[in-house]
Design an enzyme around this catalytic site. Sequence first.
Site, short mmCIF file in Angstrom:
data_model
loop_
_atom_site.label_atom_id
_atom_site.label_comp_id
_atom_site.label_asym_id
_atom_site.label_seq_id
_atom_site.Cartn_x
_atom_site.Cartn_y
_atom_site.Cartn_z
N GLY A 81 23.39 66.72 27.55
CA GLY A 81 22.27 66.05 28.18
C GLY A 81 22.24 66.23 29.68
O GLY A 81 22.53 67.31 30.19
N ASP A 92 15.94 76.51 35.11
CA ASP A 92 14.73 76.74 35.88
C ASP A 92 13.54 75.98 35.28
O ASP A 92 12.69 75.45 36.01
CB ASP A 92 14.41 78.23 35.95
CG ASP A 92 15.51 79.02 36.64
OD1 ASP A 92 16.11 78.49 37.59
OD2 ASP A 92 15.76 80.17 36.23
N THR A 130 12.76 79.72 23.12
CA THR A 130 12.12 81.03 23.31
C THR A 130 13.17 82.13 23.43
O THR A 130 14.23 81.93 24.01
CB THR A 130 11.24 81.03 24.58
OG1 THR A 130 12.05 80.71 25.72
CG2 THR A 130 10.12 80.01 24.46
#
Length: 310
Positions: free
Chosen positions: A228, A255, A288
Site C-alpha cells: 500500500g 508515475d 497495462t
Amino acid sequence: MLNIATLTLNPTIDTACEVERVTDTRKLRATGERHDPGGGGINVARVFVRLGGNARCYYLSGGATGVALDGLLDLHQLVRTKIGIAGQTRVSTTVHETSTGLEYRFVPGGPTIAESEWLSCLDLLAEARCDYLVASGSLPVGVPDDFYARIGAIAQERDFRLVLDTSGAALAAGLSGGGVYLAKPSIEEFRALVGSDLITEREIEEAAMDIIKRGGAEILAITMGSDGALLASKAGTLRLPAIAVETRSAVGAGDSFVAAMVYALGHGDSTERAFRYGLAAGAAAVLTPGTDMCRADDVERLFQQANAVS
C-alpha cells in the site's frame, strides 16, 4: 484551467516486447513491440493528459535518439519544451517473458550533461508559468545533487507548487532546501533517505512526520508496492492497503500515482482523497502491459471500488 509542467532531466525512449523465454546466445524472436516516450516527468504528463488535464513537458534531448524522442512526444500530442544536449538520449528496454510472467528491465545510465545545458534548464524554469511543476526521475551525470533544491527556490519565487519524485542525494538535497509541496519516495528510497531499515509501521510514520515537521515537504506520500502507501502531512498520517489487481507490468506505477494525486489536488480535492486517487492510478498502471501507462477508466473504477470498501 489547471496548468502543470513536468521536468525530465534523464528521459528515455521506452521499448517493450514479449518473448516466450529469455535465454543467452540464441536470437530471440519478439512480438508486441512498442515504443513510448519515457522518463519520470514525461510519464506523469502522459497520465495527466489521459485523466483530462493539460501538461507541458520540459526535458533534455540529444542525438539521433533525441530526435526520435521528440517525434514520440509529438505522436502522443504532448506539449513540449526541449532543452538540447550534446549527448544521446538513452533507450530503455522492457521484456516480458510469457512462459513465466516475469519482466526484465534494462535501463542505461544516460548521457553526461554539461554545466551550460543544466543551467539552460534552470533559466527556462525560471520563466515557467504553471500551478504545479512535477520534477521526476534521476539526475544524469554532470547535474549537481542540489539541482532540485535550486528548483525549490525557483518555486518559492515563482509561487508554484513543486512536486518531487526522485531518490538518493537528489532527494535529500531537495527536501533539505525547502520549497517542496509534495514528495513521493518509494519505501526503499525513503529508507535510504533516513538511513534506517524502518521495520515497523510506527517507525515509518515517525520518520515521515519528522520530514514534515522539519519543513522538508508539506505532503509526503510513501509508496510501498503490495503493502500500500503512507500519507504524511501536518494533519498526521494515513496508511492505506494496496488495491488488489492482476499484475501485468510494474512500469509507470509510481508515475501514475503522482500524476493522479496532482490532478486531484489541482482540482480542489482534499489531500486524503487525492492520495486515494493516486493509489487507484498506481494500481491501474500495473494492469497495462509493457511501457503503457494507466488508463483513465481503470483509475476511476478502482477508485470507486476502493472507496466503497473503505
